[in-house]
Motif scaffolding. Structure first.
Motif, PDB file in Angstrom:
ATOM      1  N   ARG A 102       0.826  -1.202   0.000  1.00 52.57           N
ATOM      2  CA  ARG A 102       0.000   0.000   0.000  1.00 52.57           C
ATOM      3  C   ARG A 102       0.867   1.261   0.000  1.00 52.57           C
ATOM      4  NH1 ARG A 102      -5.252   0.136   0.675  1.00 52.57           N
ATOM      5  NH2 ARG A 102      -5.328  -1.902   1.688  1.00 52.57           N
ATOM      6  N   ARG A 120      -3.894  -4.667  -7.905  1.00 55.11           N
ATOM      7  CA  ARG A 120      -4.860  -5.757  -8.019  1.00 55.11           C
ATOM      8  C   ARG A 120      -5.069  -6.435  -6.667  1.00 55.11           C
ATOM      9  NH1 ARG A 120      -2.584  -8.057 -11.946  1.00 55.11           N
ATOM     10  NH2 ARG A 120      -1.336  -9.575 -10.790  1.00 55.11           N
ATOM     11  N   GLU A 121      -3.983  -6.719  -5.951  1.00 55.25           N
ATOM     12  CA  GLU A 121      -4.087  -7.392  -4.661  1.00 55.25           C
ATOM     13  C   GLU A 121      -4.684  -6.483  -3.592  1.00 55.25           C
ATOM     14  OE1 GLU A 121      -3.704 -10.619  -4.141  1.00 55.25           O
ATOM     15  OE2 GLU A 121      -3.446 -10.601  -6.328  1.00 55.25           O
ATOM     16  N   LEU A 122      -4.358  -5.193  -3.631  1.00 58.10           N
ATOM     17  CA  LEU A 122      -4.923  -4.259  -2.657  1.00 58.10           C
ATOM     18  C   LEU A 122      -6.434  -4.126  -2.852  1.00 58.10           C
ATOM     19  CD1 LEU A 122      -2.161  -1.497  -2.710  1.00 58.10           C
ATOM     20  CD2 LEU A 122      -2.734  -2.981  -0.773  1.00 58.10           C
ATOM     21  N   HIS A 173      -8.412  -6.433  -4.080  1.00 58.78           N
ATOM     22  CA  HIS A 173      -9.003  -7.680  -3.579  1.00 58.78           C
ATOM     23  C   HIS A 173      -9.047  -7.666  -2.050  1.00 58.78           C
ATOM     24  CE1 HIS A 173     -10.003 -11.905  -3.263  1.00 58.78           C
ATOM     25  NE2 HIS A 173      -8.971 -12.079  -2.462  1.00 58.78           N
ATOM     26  N   HIS A 174      -7.973  -7.226  -1.431  1.00 59.71           N
ATOM     27  CA  HIS A 174      -7.919  -7.142   0.026  1.00 59.71           C
ATOM     28  C   HIS A 174      -9.015  -6.222   0.551  1.00 59.71           C
ATOM     29  CE1 HIS A 174      -6.641  -4.950   3.685  1.00 59.71           C
ATOM     30  NE2 HIS A 174      -6.221  -6.144   4.080  1.00 59.71           N
ATOM     31  N   ASP A 175      -9.167  -5.053  -0.069  1.00 56.72           N
ATOM     32  CA  ASP A 175     -10.158  -4.086   0.399  1.00 56.72           C
ATOM     33  C   ASP A 175     -11.576  -4.626   0.227  1.00 56.72           C
ATOM     34  OD1 ASP A 175      -8.084  -2.419   1.039  1.00 56.72           O
ATOM     35  OD2 ASP A 175      -8.304  -1.131  -0.736  1.00 56.72           O
ATOM     36  N   ARG A 176     -11.822  -5.331  -0.889  1.00 57.68           N
ATOM     37  CA  ARG A 176     -13.149  -5.927  -1.083  1.00 57.68           C
ATOM     38  C   ARG A 176     -13.419  -6.994  -0.033  1.00 57.68           C
ATOM     39  NH1 ARG A 176     -11.574  -5.817  -6.542  1.00 57.68           N
ATOM     40  NH2 ARG A 176     -11.096  -8.044  -6.466  1.00 57.68           N
ATOM     41  N   THR A 177     -12.410  -7.791   0.288  1.00 59.81           N
ATOM     42  CA  THR A 177     -12.574  -8.849   1.288  1.00 59.81           C
ATOM     43  C   THR A 177     -12.877  -8.261   2.653  1.00 59.81           C
ATOM     44  OG1 THR A 177     -11.067 -10.305   0.076  1.00 59.81           O
ATOM     45  CG2 THR A 177     -11.453 -10.812   2.403  1.00 59.81           C
ATOM     46  N   VAL A 178     -12.110  -7.252   3.036  1.00 61.01           N
ATOM     47  CA  VAL A 178     -12.335  -6.614   4.340  1.00 61.01           C
ATOM     48  C   VAL A 178     -13.723  -5.987   4.392  1.00 61.01           C
ATOM     49  CG1 VAL A 178     -11.589  -4.751   5.872  1.00 61.01           C
ATOM     50  CG2 VAL A 178      -9.897  -6.257   4.821  1.00 61.01           C
TER      51      VAL A 178
END
Length: 294
Positions: free
Chosen positions: A3, A65-67, A69-74
């Motif tokens: 990030r 891309r990974e950030l 995905h992480h934000d959507r998961t949280v």
């Protein structure tokens, strides 16, 4: 680390990125060095952090891309934990489902637009079976039994009365006594059989017709086949030409209970809907029957 790197790459300025991240420039610089050391490749050309290396450009695409995905998961976890998403499965007796539940469901859906609701109307015995089999999360039934396996809350109550055809001579009586039922052609039903008064038990024992489905039962009464005994809320939702006559000496009430499995932590959305049923359902039942005890 990803990030921090992504923010510096977007800002093209270490100081502005540090401000956006609420960190000091030196802390941001140390984080970038740690990431480059871990990856074994430089991310930026030179010390000013204004231009990405070829590897840095590849790393930024992967990091964003990974950030995301992480934000959507949280966000999904937070929504579920707050009861803003998920699924609630409810079964309710038809009288409650028809007259009380629609307004509660509308208000809940406006507050929780991403929660999926599955609603069925069943008789009380079927609701208990579905709850035991894990096929529903919540139920609204008549006179829930006391059981260590069931958690129950009282939503409200309504009185029992005789239901007669609107064109029957009895329709103008205003009210009846339980003893008077012995002289009438009585139609039996599971709801009537919940009342344990001796006068009614004797009359039910002599009944020649027993009907399980409430809609069919009311149609039979309208057709002139006899008189039945039901809670008042049941007749409120009927379009049949029938009349409800309160039964007294004594007055008997049906309690409506909200039930769920005991010793099981409900999902947040289920808990939120249960609270809505408790608060709004109780209020609406009190509005329908002002003299109803809680």
């Amino acid at each position: 680390m990803l990030r921090t790197f992504a923010e510096v790459a977007r800002q093209k300025n270490l100081v502005r990125a540090a401000r956006a991240l609420s960190r000091t420039p030196s802390a941001v610089s140390m984080t970038l060095k740690g990431l480059e050391t871990h990856l074994g490749q430089p991310l930026f050309e030179g010390e000013r952090k204004t231009r990405l290396t070829a590897f840095g450009a590849f790393a930024l695409e992967a990091a964003e891309r990974e950030l995301a995905h992480h934000d959507r998961t949280v966000a999904a976890l937070e929504d579920f934990a707050a009861g803003r998403s998920g699924e609630v499965r409810l079964a309710a007796v038809p009288s409650f489902a028809t007259l009380v539940l629609p307004a509660i469901t509308l208000a809940f859906a406006e507050r929780h637009p991403d929660v999926r609701l599955e609603i069925r109307d069943l008789d009380s015995a079927s609701i208990l079976r579905e709850l035991d089999r894990g096929r529903i999360d919540l139920g609204v039934i008549s006179d829930a039994p006391e059981s260590p396996e069931i958690g129950r809350r009282t939503l409200g109550s309504d009185r029992y009365g005789a239901v007669v055809a609107a064109d029957a001579e009895l329709a103008g009586a205003g009210r009846l006594t339980w003893r008077a039922l012995a002289d009438l052609p009585l139609l039996a039903s599971p709801l009537a059989e919940r009342v344990m008064l001796p006068d009614l038990r004797a009359a039910l024992a002599a009944a020649r017709l027993r009907v399980h489905n409430t809609s069919t039962l009311l149609a039979m009464v309208e057709a002139g086949l006899g008189v039945t005994v039901l809670p008042e809320l049941v007749t409120r939702g009927s379009r049949r030409r029938v009349v409800f006559l309160p039964l007294e000496e004594p007055q008997v009430r049906r309690r409506l209970h909200l039930i769920q499995r005991a010793h099981e932590t409900p999902a947040p959305a289920t808990r939120a809907f249960a609270d809505a049923l408790q608060q709004d359902g109780s209020a609406r039942l009190r509005g329908s029957f002002p003299s109803s005890p809680a």
